[in-house]
Design an enzyme around this catalytic site. Structure first.
Site, PDB file in Angstrom:
ATOM      1  N   GLU A 132       0.849  -1.198   0.000  1.00  0.00           N
ATOM      2  CA  GLU A 132       0.000   0.000   0.000  1.00  0.00           C
ATOM      3  C   GLU A 132       0.880   1.242   0.000  1.00  0.00           C
ATOM      4  OE1 GLU A 132      -2.756  -0.312   3.266  1.00  0.00           O
ATOM      5  OE2 GLU A 132      -3.621  -2.164   2.435  1.00  0.00           O
ATOM      6  N   TRP A 177       2.106  -0.199  -6.595  1.00  0.00           N
ATOM      7  CA  TRP A 177       3.236  -0.972  -7.118  1.00  0.00           C
ATOM      8  C   TRP A 177       2.813  -2.400  -7.436  1.00  0.00           C
ATOM      9  CZ3 TRP A 177       6.784   1.841  -8.898  1.00  0.00           C
ATOM     10  CH2 TRP A 177       7.220   2.999  -8.246  1.00  0.00           C
ATOM     11  N   ARG A 262       9.821 -15.630  -4.022  1.00  0.00           N
ATOM     12  CA  ARG A 262      11.228 -15.311  -3.746  1.00  0.00           C
ATOM     13  C   ARG A 262      12.142 -16.473  -4.133  1.00  0.00           C
ATOM     14  NH1 ARG A 262       9.709 -12.892   2.235  1.00  0.00           N
ATOM     15  NH2 ARG A 262       9.083 -10.818   1.506  1.00  0.00           N
ATOM     16  N   MET A 356      32.393  -3.273 -18.795  1.00  0.00           N
ATOM     17  CA  MET A 356      33.286  -3.900 -19.781  1.00  0.00           C
ATOM     18  C   MET A 356      32.887  -3.569 -21.219  1.00  0.00           C
ATOM     19  SD  MET A 356      34.102  -7.629 -18.190  1.00  0.00           S
ATOM     20  CE  MET A 356      35.116  -8.068 -19.614  1.00  0.00           C
ATOM     21  N   GLU A 382       9.518  -7.856  -3.134  1.00  0.00           N
ATOM     22  CA  GLU A 382       9.532  -9.178  -2.481  1.00  0.00           C
ATOM     23  C   GLU A 382      10.422  -9.170  -1.249  1.00  0.00           C
ATOM     24  OE1 GLU A 382       7.999 -12.019  -3.520  1.00  0.00           O
ATOM     25  OE2 GLU A 382       7.240 -11.422  -5.465  1.00  0.00           O
TER      26      GLU A 382
HETATM   27  P1  FAD Z   1       9.769   1.181   2.243  1.00  0.00           P
HETATM   28  O1  FAD Z   1       9.203   0.045   3.015  1.00  0.00           O
HETATM   29  O2  FAD Z   1       9.246   2.555   2.510  1.00  0.00           O
HETATM   30  O3  FAD Z   1      11.346   1.175   2.416  1.00  0.00           O
HETATM   31  C1  FAD Z   1      12.183   2.304   2.117  1.00  0.00           C
HETATM   32  C2  FAD Z   1      13.603   1.959   2.564  1.00  0.00           C
HETATM   33  O4  FAD Z   1      13.630   1.761   3.985  1.00  0.00           O
HETATM   34  C3  FAD Z   1      14.120   0.669   1.944  1.00  0.00           C
HETATM   35  O5  FAD Z   1      15.484   0.776   1.614  1.00  0.00           O
HETATM   36  C4  FAD Z   1      13.938  -0.360   3.065  1.00  0.00           C
HETATM   37  O6  FAD Z   1      14.858  -1.452   2.977  1.00  0.00           O
HETATM   38  C5  FAD Z   1      14.183   0.499   4.278  1.00  0.00           C
HETATM   39  N1  FAD Z   1      13.536  -0.038   5.485  1.00  0.00           N
HETATM   40  C6  FAD Z   1      12.209  -0.230   5.702  1.00  0.00           C
HETATM   41  N2  FAD Z   1      12.000  -0.784   6.902  1.00  0.00           N
HETATM   42  C7  FAD Z   1      13.228  -0.958   7.467  1.00  0.00           C
HETATM   43  C8  FAD Z   1      13.699  -1.496   8.712  1.00  0.00           C
HETATM   44  N3  FAD Z   1      12.854  -2.003   9.613  1.00  0.00           N
HETATM   45  N4  FAD Z   1      15.025  -1.498   8.951  1.00  0.00           N
HETATM   46  C9  FAD Z   1      15.896  -1.015   8.036  1.00  0.00           C
HETATM   47  N5  FAD Z   1      15.533  -0.498   6.849  1.00  0.00           N
HETATM   48  C10 FAD Z   1      14.203  -0.472   6.565  1.00  0.00           C
HETATM   49  N6  FAD Z   1       3.985  -5.185  -4.206  1.00  0.00           N
HETATM   50  C11 FAD Z   1       2.877  -5.999  -4.287  1.00  0.00           C
HETATM   51  O7  FAD Z   1       2.147  -6.166  -3.321  1.00  0.00           O
HETATM   52  N7  FAD Z   1       2.589  -6.643  -5.454  1.00  0.00           N
HETATM   53  C12 FAD Z   1       3.339  -6.513  -6.578  1.00  0.00           C
HETATM   54  O8  FAD Z   1       3.043  -7.112  -7.622  1.00  0.00           O
HETATM   55  C13 FAD Z   1       4.476  -5.639  -6.543  1.00  0.00           C
HETATM   56  N8  FAD Z   1       5.204  -5.391  -7.667  1.00  0.00           N
HETATM   57  C14 FAD Z   1       6.176  -4.412  -7.639  1.00  0.00           C
HETATM   58  C15 FAD Z   1       6.790  -3.998  -8.831  1.00  0.00           C
HETATM   59  C16 FAD Z   1       7.721  -2.976  -8.825  1.00  0.00           C
HETATM   60  C17 FAD Z   1       8.306  -2.477 -10.104  1.00  0.00           C
HETATM   61  C18 FAD Z   1       8.123  -2.375  -7.589  1.00  0.00           C
HETATM   62  C19 FAD Z   1       9.150  -1.288  -7.549  1.00  0.00           C
HETATM   63  C20 FAD Z   1       7.537  -2.779  -6.412  1.00  0.00           C
HETATM   64  C21 FAD Z   1       6.540  -3.780  -6.425  1.00  0.00           C
HETATM   65  N9  FAD Z   1       5.859  -4.140  -5.254  1.00  0.00           N
HETATM   66  C22 FAD Z   1       4.771  -4.984  -5.302  1.00  0.00           C
HETATM   67  C23 FAD Z   1       6.111  -3.393  -4.010  1.00  0.00           C
HETATM   68  C24 FAD Z   1       7.371  -3.812  -3.269  1.00  0.00           C
HETATM   69  O9  FAD Z   1       7.191  -5.058  -2.681  1.00  0.00           O
HETATM   70  C25 FAD Z   1       7.702  -2.687  -2.247  1.00  0.00           C
HETATM   71  O10 FAD Z   1       8.189  -1.591  -2.994  1.00  0.00           O
HETATM   72  C26 FAD Z   1       8.717  -3.139  -1.212  1.00  0.00           C
HETATM   73  O11 FAD Z   1       8.141  -4.052  -0.317  1.00  0.00           O
HETATM   74  C27 FAD Z   1       9.302  -1.966  -0.420  1.00  0.00           C
HETATM   75  O12 FAD Z   1       8.292  -1.161   0.092  1.00  0.00           O
HETATM   76  P2  FAD Z   1       8.368   0.429  -0.107  1.00  0.00           P
HETATM   77  O13 FAD Z   1       8.619   0.690  -1.560  1.00  0.00           O
HETATM   78  O14 FAD Z   1       7.151   1.016   0.503  1.00  0.00           O
HETATM   79  O15 FAD Z   1       9.650   0.885   0.664  1.00  0.00           O
END
Ligand code: FAD
Length: 403
Positions: A132, A177, A262, A356, A382
Protein backbone atom coordinates in the site's frame (compact mmCIF):
# COMPACT_ATOMS: atom_id res chain seq x y z
CA UNK A 1 26.56 -20.83 -21.25
CA UNK A 2 28.34 -20.54 -17.95
CA UNK A 3 28.04 -23.78 -15.93
CA UNK A 4 31.45 -23.82 -14.35
CA UNK A 5 30.96 -26.71 -11.94
CA UNK A 6 28.89 -28.87 -14.32
CA UNK A 7 25.53 -28.60 -12.58
CA UNK A 8 24.00 -29.59 -15.90
CA UNK A 9 25.25 -33.14 -15.42
CA UNK A 10 22.92 -33.64 -12.48
CA UNK A 11 19.76 -32.48 -14.24
CA UNK A 12 17.01 -34.93 -15.05
CA UNK A 13 15.53 -35.27 -18.51
CA UNK A 14 12.45 -33.21 -17.70
CA UNK A 15 14.57 -30.48 -16.12
CA UNK A 16 16.78 -30.24 -19.20
CA UNK A 17 13.76 -30.19 -21.46
CA UNK A 18 12.07 -27.35 -19.59
CA UNK A 19 15.31 -25.40 -19.35
CA UNK A 20 15.96 -25.83 -23.08
CA UNK A 21 12.38 -24.92 -24.05
CA UNK A 22 12.54 -21.74 -22.00
CA UNK A 23 16.01 -20.87 -23.30
CA UNK A 24 14.89 -21.29 -26.90
CA UNK A 25 11.74 -19.26 -26.25
CA UNK A 26 13.80 -16.42 -24.77
CA UNK A 27 16.35 -16.48 -27.61
CA UNK A 28 13.74 -16.55 -30.36
CA UNK A 29 10.74 -14.68 -28.99
CA UNK A 30 12.06 -12.35 -26.33
CA UNK A 31 15.61 -11.19 -26.94
CA UNK A 32 15.05 -9.77 -30.44
CA UNK A 33 12.80 -6.95 -29.23
CA UNK A 34 12.90 -6.86 -25.43
CA UNK A 35 15.23 -3.82 -25.60
CA UNK A 36 12.59 -1.93 -27.60
CA UNK A 37 9.89 -2.90 -25.11
CA UNK A 38 12.13 -1.74 -22.31
CA UNK A 39 12.70 1.64 -23.96
CA UNK A 40 8.98 2.01 -24.72
CA UNK A 41 7.92 0.87 -21.26
CA UNK A 42 5.71 -1.90 -22.62
CA UNK A 43 5.33 -5.62 -21.96
CA UNK A 44 5.04 -8.03 -24.90
CA UNK A 45 1.48 -9.02 -23.99
CA UNK A 46 1.18 -11.32 -27.02
CA UNK A 47 3.60 -13.62 -25.19
CA UNK A 48 1.26 -14.07 -22.21
CA UNK A 49 -0.86 -16.88 -23.76
CA UNK A 50 2.21 -18.28 -25.50
CA UNK A 51 3.94 -18.63 -22.13
CA UNK A 52 0.79 -20.31 -20.85
CA UNK A 53 0.76 -22.79 -23.71
CA UNK A 54 4.34 -23.68 -22.87
CA UNK A 55 3.42 -24.31 -19.25
CA UNK A 56 5.40 -21.42 -17.73
CA UNK A 57 2.82 -20.51 -15.09
CA UNK A 58 3.06 -22.53 -11.86
CA UNK A 59 4.22 -25.76 -13.52
CA UNK A 60 5.36 -26.97 -10.07
CA UNK A 61 1.72 -27.30 -8.96
CA UNK A 62 -0.35 -30.41 -9.53
CA UNK A 63 -3.79 -30.83 -11.09
CA UNK A 64 -6.07 -28.34 -12.87
CA UNK A 65 -4.00 -28.82 -16.00
CA UNK A 66 -0.70 -28.14 -14.17
CA UNK A 67 2.13 -30.64 -14.72
CA UNK A 68 3.77 -30.80 -11.26
CA UNK A 69 7.37 -30.53 -12.47
CA UNK A 70 10.27 -30.62 -10.01
CA UNK A 71 11.24 -27.53 -8.03
CA UNK A 72 14.56 -27.53 -9.86
CA UNK A 73 12.80 -27.49 -13.23
CA UNK A 74 10.69 -24.57 -12.00
CA UNK A 75 13.82 -22.75 -10.84
CA UNK A 76 15.60 -23.35 -14.15
CA UNK A 77 12.57 -21.94 -15.93
CA UNK A 78 12.76 -18.75 -13.85
CA UNK A 79 16.51 -18.55 -14.54
CA UNK A 80 16.00 -18.70 -18.29
CA UNK A 81 13.12 -16.22 -18.30
CA UNK A 82 15.12 -13.67 -16.33
CA UNK A 83 18.06 -14.14 -18.69
CA UNK A 84 15.64 -12.52 -21.15
CA UNK A 85 14.38 -9.79 -18.84
CA UNK A 86 13.26 -9.47 -15.21
CA UNK A 87 9.90 -8.26 -16.54
CA UNK A 88 9.30 -11.62 -18.15
CA UNK A 89 10.19 -13.56 -15.03
CA UNK A 90 8.06 -11.18 -12.97
CA UNK A 91 5.09 -12.00 -15.20
CA UNK A 92 5.56 -15.72 -14.56
CA UNK A 93 6.31 -15.25 -10.84
CA UNK A 94 3.25 -13.13 -10.17
CA UNK A 95 0.90 -15.30 -12.19
CA UNK A 96 2.26 -18.58 -10.82
CA UNK A 97 3.58 -17.97 -7.31
CA UNK A 98 1.48 -15.01 -6.19
CA UNK A 99 -1.90 -15.64 -7.82
CA UNK A 100 -2.20 -19.34 -8.70
CA UNK A 101 -0.34 -20.55 -5.61
CA UNK A 102 -2.67 -18.88 -3.04
CA UNK A 103 -5.73 -20.12 -4.94
CA UNK A 104 -4.19 -23.59 -5.08
CA UNK A 105 -3.07 -23.65 -1.45
CA UNK A 106 -5.92 -21.76 0.25
CA UNK A 107 -8.81 -21.65 -2.23
CA UNK A 108 -12.06 -23.62 -2.20
CA UNK A 109 -12.57 -26.31 -4.80
CA UNK A 110 -14.92 -23.98 -6.68
CA UNK A 111 -12.32 -21.18 -6.69
CA UNK A 112 -9.64 -23.57 -7.96
CA UNK A 113 -11.85 -24.83 -10.74
CA UNK A 114 -12.94 -21.36 -11.70
CA UNK A 115 -9.54 -19.69 -11.84
CA UNK A 116 -6.61 -22.12 -12.12
CA UNK A 117 -7.15 -23.47 -15.66
CA UNK A 118 -7.53 -20.01 -17.25
CA UNK A 119 -4.59 -18.56 -15.31
CA UNK A 120 -2.49 -21.59 -16.24
CA UNK A 121 -3.04 -21.11 -19.97
CA UNK A 122 -2.57 -17.35 -19.77
CA UNK A 123 -6.11 -16.75 -20.99
CA UNK A 124 -6.57 -14.88 -17.71
CA UNK A 125 -4.08 -12.62 -15.97
CA UNK A 126 -3.86 -12.13 -12.22
CA UNK A 127 -2.10 -9.75 -9.84
CA UNK A 128 -1.20 -9.72 -6.15
CA UNK A 129 -2.19 -6.72 -4.09
CA UNK A 130 -0.29 -6.47 -0.84
CA UNK A 131 1.76 -3.25 -0.86
CA UNK A 132 0.00 0.00 0.00
CA UNK A 133 1.14 3.60 -0.39
CA UNK A 134 1.94 3.83 3.34
CA UNK A 135 2.85 0.19 4.00
CA UNK A 136 5.62 -1.44 1.95
CA UNK A 137 8.23 -3.23 4.04
CA UNK A 138 5.68 -3.56 6.84
CA UNK A 139 2.59 -4.89 5.07
CA UNK A 140 1.00 -5.97 8.36
CA UNK A 141 0.20 -2.28 8.89
CA UNK A 142 -2.22 -2.47 5.94
CA UNK A 143 -5.24 -0.21 5.98
CA UNK A 144 -7.29 -1.85 3.23
CA UNK A 145 -10.27 -3.43 4.93
CA UNK A 146 -13.25 -5.61 4.25
CA UNK A 147 -16.59 -5.57 6.03
CA UNK A 148 -19.31 -8.12 5.83
CA UNK A 149 -22.72 -6.87 4.77
CA UNK A 150 -25.99 -8.54 4.05
CA UNK A 151 -26.26 -9.13 0.34
CA UNK A 152 -27.89 -6.32 -1.54
CA UNK A 153 -30.78 -7.01 -3.85
CA UNK A 154 -30.01 -8.01 -7.41
CA UNK A 155 -30.78 -4.52 -8.72
CA UNK A 156 -28.39 -2.93 -6.23
CA UNK A 157 -25.77 -5.36 -7.37
CA UNK A 158 -25.78 -4.25 -10.98
CA UNK A 159 -22.32 -3.98 -12.36
CA UNK A 160 -21.03 -6.87 -10.36
CA UNK A 161 -20.94 -10.40 -11.59
CA UNK A 162 -21.87 -11.85 -8.20
CA UNK A 163 -24.44 -14.58 -8.46
CA UNK A 164 -24.61 -15.76 -4.92
CA UNK A 165 -27.31 -14.68 -2.52
CA UNK A 166 -26.22 -14.36 1.09
CA UNK A 167 -23.56 -12.21 2.69
CA UNK A 168 -21.19 -9.99 0.78
CA UNK A 169 -18.02 -8.16 1.63
CA UNK A 170 -17.38 -4.55 0.82
CA UNK A 171 -13.72 -3.63 0.27
CA UNK A 172 -12.08 -0.23 0.65
CA UNK A 173 -8.46 0.84 0.35
CA UNK A 174 -5.63 1.22 -2.09
CA UNK A 175 -2.72 -0.90 -3.18
CA UNK A 176 0.27 0.35 -5.14
CA UNK A 177 3.24 -0.97 -7.12
CA UNK A 178 1.16 -3.91 -8.26
CA UNK A 179 2.69 -5.85 -11.14
CA UNK A 180 0.15 -6.39 -13.94
CA UNK A 181 -2.80 -4.73 -12.17
CA UNK A 182 -3.77 -2.70 -15.29
CA UNK A 183 -4.02 -5.85 -17.42
CA UNK A 184 -5.41 -8.23 -14.81
CA UNK A 185 -8.72 -10.04 -14.81
CA UNK A 186 -8.46 -10.89 -11.13
CA UNK A 187 -6.59 -9.45 -8.18
CA UNK A 188 -5.66 -11.33 -5.03
CA UNK A 189 -6.28 -8.50 -2.57
CA UNK A 190 -5.07 -8.81 1.01
CA UNK A 191 -7.24 -6.86 3.43
CA UNK A 192 -8.17 -6.76 7.11
CA UNK A 193 -11.50 -8.40 7.80
CA UNK A 194 -13.19 -6.01 10.21
CA UNK A 195 -16.12 -8.36 10.65
CA UNK A 196 -13.97 -11.00 12.32
CA UNK A 197 -12.47 -10.81 15.78
CA UNK A 198 -8.97 -9.32 15.76
CA UNK A 199 -9.36 -7.99 12.18
CA UNK A 200 -7.31 -10.79 10.61
CA UNK A 201 -5.74 -10.35 7.18
CA UNK A 202 -7.60 -12.37 4.55
CA UNK A 203 -7.24 -12.88 0.83
CA UNK A 204 -10.03 -11.81 -1.56
CA UNK A 205 -10.34 -12.74 -5.21
CA UNK A 206 -11.55 -9.52 -6.80
CA UNK A 207 -12.44 -9.33 -10.48
CA UNK A 208 -11.02 -6.06 -11.76
CA UNK A 209 -14.16 -5.20 -13.72
CA UNK A 210 -16.21 -4.85 -10.54
CA UNK A 211 -17.72 -1.46 -9.76
CA UNK A 212 -15.36 0.61 -7.63
CA UNK A 213 -12.11 -1.04 -8.79
CA UNK A 214 -9.54 1.17 -10.56
CA UNK A 215 -6.13 0.05 -11.80
CA UNK A 216 -4.10 3.09 -12.85
CA UNK A 217 -0.77 2.40 -14.52
CA UNK A 218 2.44 3.71 -12.98
CA UNK A 219 4.59 5.30 -15.68
CA UNK A 220 8.08 6.75 -15.79
CA UNK A 221 9.80 3.85 -14.08
CA UNK A 222 13.56 3.71 -14.65
CA UNK A 223 13.68 0.01 -13.77
CA UNK A 224 11.65 -3.05 -14.80
CA UNK A 225 10.39 -1.02 -17.73
CA UNK A 226 9.31 -4.08 -19.74
CA UNK A 227 6.67 -4.88 -17.13
CA UNK A 228 3.30 -3.30 -16.43
CA UNK A 229 2.94 -1.87 -12.95
CA UNK A 230 -0.09 -0.16 -11.46
CA UNK A 231 -2.26 0.61 -8.49
CA UNK A 232 -5.46 -0.99 -7.27
CA UNK A 233 -8.05 1.43 -5.95
CA UNK A 234 -10.94 -0.15 -4.04
CA UNK A 235 -13.88 2.14 -3.47
CA UNK A 236 -16.87 0.31 -1.94
CA UNK A 237 -16.19 -2.81 -3.96
CA UNK A 238 -18.74 -5.53 -3.27
CA UNK A 239 -17.64 -9.13 -3.58
CA UNK A 240 -19.61 -12.24 -2.64
CA UNK A 241 -18.61 -14.11 0.47
CA UNK A 242 -17.21 -16.90 -1.64
CA UNK A 243 -14.55 -14.53 -3.01
CA UNK A 244 -12.64 -15.02 0.25
CA UNK A 245 -9.83 -17.56 0.27
CA UNK A 246 -11.14 -19.87 2.99
CA UNK A 247 -7.92 -21.72 3.82
CA UNK A 248 -5.81 -19.03 5.46
CA UNK A 249 -6.02 -16.18 7.93
CA UNK A 250 -3.36 -13.69 9.02
CA UNK A 251 -0.06 -12.59 7.48
CA UNK A 252 0.88 -16.23 6.88
CA UNK A 253 -1.31 -15.99 3.76
CA UNK A 254 0.61 -13.33 1.82
CA UNK A 255 3.98 -14.24 3.34
CA UNK A 256 3.76 -17.88 2.28
CA UNK A 257 3.08 -16.73 -1.30
CA UNK A 258 6.08 -14.43 -1.14
CA UNK A 259 8.28 -17.37 -0.10
CA UNK A 260 7.23 -19.16 -3.31
CA UNK A 261 7.93 -16.12 -5.46
CA UNK A 262 11.23 -15.31 -3.75
CA UNK A 263 12.40 -18.85 -4.43
CA UNK A 264 11.89 -18.14 -8.13
CA UNK A 265 13.67 -14.80 -7.83
CA UNK A 266 16.72 -16.43 -6.26
CA UNK A 267 16.97 -18.52 -9.44
CA UNK A 268 15.96 -15.75 -11.81
CA UNK A 269 18.63 -13.31 -10.69
CA UNK A 270 21.28 -15.88 -11.63
CA UNK A 271 19.86 -15.90 -15.15
CA UNK A 272 20.09 -12.12 -15.48
CA UNK A 273 23.68 -12.13 -14.20
CA UNK A 274 24.62 -15.00 -16.49
CA UNK A 275 23.25 -13.18 -19.50
CA UNK A 276 25.19 -10.04 -18.57
CA UNK A 277 28.33 -12.15 -18.11
CA UNK A 278 27.97 -13.93 -21.45
CA UNK A 279 27.47 -10.60 -23.19
CA UNK A 280 30.61 -9.19 -21.55
CA UNK A 281 32.66 -12.32 -22.28
CA UNK A 282 31.74 -12.21 -25.95
CA UNK A 283 32.40 -8.50 -26.15
CA UNK A 284 35.80 -8.93 -24.49
CA UNK A 285 36.94 -11.35 -27.16
CA UNK A 286 35.66 -9.23 -30.05
CA UNK A 287 36.39 -5.67 -29.07
CA UNK A 288 39.92 -4.60 -30.03
CA UNK A 289 41.84 -1.83 -28.32
CA UNK A 290 45.60 -1.21 -28.34
CA UNK A 291 46.06 -3.79 -31.08
CA UNK A 292 44.04 -6.74 -29.79
CA UNK A 293 40.94 -7.91 -27.92
CA UNK A 294 40.31 -6.25 -24.57
CA UNK A 295 39.90 -9.75 -23.09
CA UNK A 296 43.70 -10.14 -23.14
CA UNK A 297 44.10 -7.50 -20.45
CA UNK A 298 44.43 -8.78 -16.91
CA UNK A 299 42.08 -6.10 -15.66
CA UNK A 300 39.30 -7.43 -17.89
CA UNK A 301 40.09 -11.04 -17.05
CA UNK A 302 39.84 -10.28 -13.36
CA UNK A 303 36.32 -8.96 -13.94
CA UNK A 304 35.29 -12.07 -15.85
CA UNK A 305 36.87 -14.35 -13.24
CA UNK A 306 35.05 -12.61 -10.41
CA UNK A 307 31.76 -12.58 -12.29
CA UNK A 308 31.99 -16.28 -13.12
CA UNK A 309 32.82 -17.09 -9.49
CA UNK A 310 29.94 -15.06 -8.09
CA UNK A 311 27.46 -16.49 -10.58
CA UNK A 312 28.61 -20.04 -9.88
CA UNK A 313 28.29 -19.74 -6.10
CA UNK A 314 24.81 -18.24 -6.51
CA UNK A 315 23.87 -21.09 -8.84
CA UNK A 316 24.97 -23.58 -6.21
CA UNK A 317 22.79 -21.90 -3.59
CA UNK A 318 19.79 -22.01 -5.93
CA UNK A 319 20.33 -25.69 -6.69
CA UNK A 320 20.59 -26.50 -2.98
CA UNK A 321 17.36 -24.62 -2.31
CA UNK A 322 15.62 -26.74 -4.93
CA UNK A 323 16.72 -29.92 -3.15
CA UNK A 324 15.52 -28.62 0.22
CA UNK A 325 12.19 -27.51 -1.27
CA UNK A 326 11.68 -30.83 -2.99
CA UNK A 327 12.06 -32.76 0.24
CA UNK A 328 10.01 -30.29 2.30
CA UNK A 329 12.90 -28.90 4.34
CA UNK A 330 13.04 -25.40 2.86
CA UNK A 331 12.53 -22.65 5.42
CA UNK A 332 11.55 -19.07 4.49
CA UNK A 333 14.86 -17.93 5.98
CA UNK A 334 16.76 -20.11 3.48
CA UNK A 335 14.88 -18.32 0.74
CA UNK A 336 15.69 -14.94 2.29
CA UNK A 337 19.39 -15.76 2.23
CA UNK A 338 19.29 -16.82 -1.41
CA UNK A 339 17.10 -13.92 -2.58
CA UNK A 340 19.32 -11.47 -0.73
CA UNK A 341 22.59 -12.94 -1.96
CA UNK A 342 21.69 -13.74 -5.54
CA UNK A 343 19.97 -10.45 -6.31
CA UNK A 344 22.82 -8.44 -4.81
CA UNK A 345 25.20 -10.54 -6.87
CA UNK A 346 23.22 -9.88 -10.07
CA UNK A 347 22.99 -6.18 -9.28
CA UNK A 348 26.77 -5.90 -8.74
CA UNK A 349 27.87 -8.17 -11.58
CA UNK A 350 25.59 -6.68 -14.23
CA UNK A 351 27.19 -3.33 -13.44
CA UNK A 352 30.67 -4.79 -13.98
CA UNK A 353 29.49 -6.35 -17.26
CA UNK A 354 28.13 -2.96 -18.32
CA UNK A 355 31.48 -1.40 -17.55
CA UNK A 356 33.29 -3.90 -19.78
CA UNK A 357 31.19 -2.80 -22.74
CA UNK A 358 32.40 0.78 -22.56
CA UNK A 359 30.12 3.31 -24.25
CA UNK A 360 28.13 0.60 -26.01
CA UNK A 361 27.26 -0.71 -22.56
CA UNK A 362 24.94 2.19 -21.84
CA UNK A 363 22.68 1.43 -24.81
CA UNK A 364 19.68 -0.88 -25.00
CA UNK A 365 21.45 -2.78 -27.80
CA UNK A 366 23.20 -4.79 -25.09
CA UNK A 367 21.56 -6.43 -22.09
CA UNK A 368 23.82 -5.61 -19.09
CA UNK A 369 22.56 -2.12 -18.32
CA UNK A 370 18.95 -3.22 -18.76
CA UNK A 371 19.57 -6.07 -16.29
CA UNK A 372 21.40 -3.68 -13.98
CA UNK A 373 18.47 -1.24 -13.96
CA UNK A 374 15.96 -4.08 -13.52
CA UNK A 375 17.89 -5.33 -10.51
CA UNK A 376 17.04 -2.13 -8.63
CA UNK A 377 13.44 -3.33 -8.60
CA UNK A 378 14.30 -6.94 -7.88
CA UNK A 379 16.53 -5.77 -5.00
CA UNK A 380 13.56 -3.82 -3.64
CA UNK A 381 10.46 -5.94 -4.21
CA UNK A 382 9.53 -9.18 -2.48
CA UNK A 383 11.23 -7.89 0.65
CA UNK A 384 14.02 -5.36 0.25
CA UNK A 385 17.63 -6.41 0.74
CA UNK A 386 17.49 -4.74 4.17
CA UNK A 387 14.39 -6.66 5.21
CA UNK A 388 15.98 -9.99 4.28
CA UNK A 389 19.01 -8.95 6.32
CA UNK A 390 16.69 -8.48 9.31
CA UNK A 391 15.01 -11.83 8.69
CA UNK A 392 18.41 -13.53 8.74
CA UNK A 393 19.49 -11.45 11.74
CA UNK A 394 16.47 -12.64 13.69
CA UNK A 395 17.02 -16.24 12.62
CA UNK A 396 20.66 -16.13 13.69
CA UNK A 397 20.19 -14.37 17.03
CA UNK A 398 16.58 -14.97 17.98
CA UNK A 399 16.20 -11.19 18.35
CA UNK A 400 13.87 -9.36 15.95
CA UNK A 401 15.20 -5.94 14.91
CA UNK A 402 12.45 -4.59 12.69
CA UNK A 403 11.22 -1.85 14.99
P1 FAD B 1 9.77 1.18 2.24
O1 FAD B 1 9.20 0.04 3.01
O2 FAD B 1 9.25 2.55 2.51
O3 FAD B 1 11.35 1.17 2.42
C1 FAD B 1 12.18 2.30 2.12
C2 FAD B 1 13.60 1.96 2.56
O4 FAD B 1 13.63 1.76 3.99
C3 FAD B 1 14.12 0.67 1.94
O5 FAD B 1 15.48 0.78 1.61
C4 FAD B 1 13.94 -0.36 3.06
O6 FAD B 1 14.86 -1.45 2.98
C5 FAD B 1 14.18 0.50 4.28
N1 FAD B 1 13.54 -0.04 5.49
C6 FAD B 1 12.21 -0.23 5.70
N2 FAD B 1 12.00 -0.78 6.90
C7 FAD B 1 13.23 -0.96 7.47
C8 FAD B 1 13.70 -1.50 8.71
N3 FAD B 1 12.85 -2.00 9.61
N4 FAD B 1 15.02 -1.50 8.95
C9 FAD B 1 15.90 -1.01 8.04
N5 FAD B 1 15.53 -0.50 6.85
C10 FAD B 1 14.20 -0.47 6.56
N6 FAD B 1 3.98 -5.19 -4.21
C11 FAD B 1 2.88 -6.00 -4.29
O7 FAD B 1 2.15 -6.17 -3.32
N7 FAD B 1 2.59 -6.64 -5.45
C12 FAD B 1 3.34 -6.51 -6.58
O8 FAD B 1 3.04 -7.11 -7.62
C13 FAD B 1 4.48 -5.64 -6.54
N8 FAD B 1 5.20 -5.39 -7.67
C14 FAD B 1 6.18 -4.41 -7.64
C15 FAD B 1 6.79 -4.00 -8.83
C16 FAD B 1 7.72 -2.98 -8.82
C17 FAD B 1 8.31 -2.48 -10.10
C18 FAD B 1 8.12 -2.37 -7.59
C19 FAD B 1 9.15 -1.29 -7.55
C20 FAD B 1 7.54 -2.78 -6.41
C21 FAD B 1 6.54 -3.78 -6.42
N9 FAD B 1 5.86 -4.14 -5.25
C22 FAD B 1 4.77 -4.98 -5.30
C23 FAD B 1 6.11 -3.39 -4.01
C24 FAD B 1 7.37 -3.81 -3.27
O9 FAD B 1 7.19 -5.06 -2.68
C25 FAD B 1 7.70 -2.69 -2.25
O10 FAD B 1 8.19 -1.59 -2.99
C26 FAD B 1 8.72 -3.14 -1.21
O11 FAD B 1 8.14 -4.05 -0.32
C27 FAD B 1 9.30 -1.97 -0.42
O12 FAD B 1 8.29 -1.16 0.09
P2 FAD B 1 8.37 0.43 -0.11
O13 FAD B 1 8.62 0.69 -1.56
O14 FAD B 1 7.15 1.02 0.50
O15 FAD B 1 9.65 0.89 0.66
Amino acid sequence: MLDYVSLEEDLGEEERMIRDTARRFVEEEVKPDVGDHWIEGTFPTDLIPEMGEMGFYAPNLDGYGLPNVSEKAYGLLMQELEAGDSGLRSMASVQGALVMYPIYAYGSEAQKERWLPGLGTGELVGCFGLTEPEHGSNPSGMETYAEKREARSASERSGTTAEKEGDEYVLNGSKTWITNSPISDVAVVWARDRSAEGNPVRGFLVETDRDGVSTNKIDEKLSLRASITGEIGLNNVYVPEDAVLPGVEGMKGPLSCLTQARYGIAWGAVGAARDAFETAREYATERDQFGGPIGRFQLQQEKLAEMATQITTSQLLAHRLADLKERGDLRPQHVSMAKRNNVRMARDQSRIAREMLGGNGITADYSPMRHMANMETVYTYEGTHDIHTLILGEDLTGIPAYE
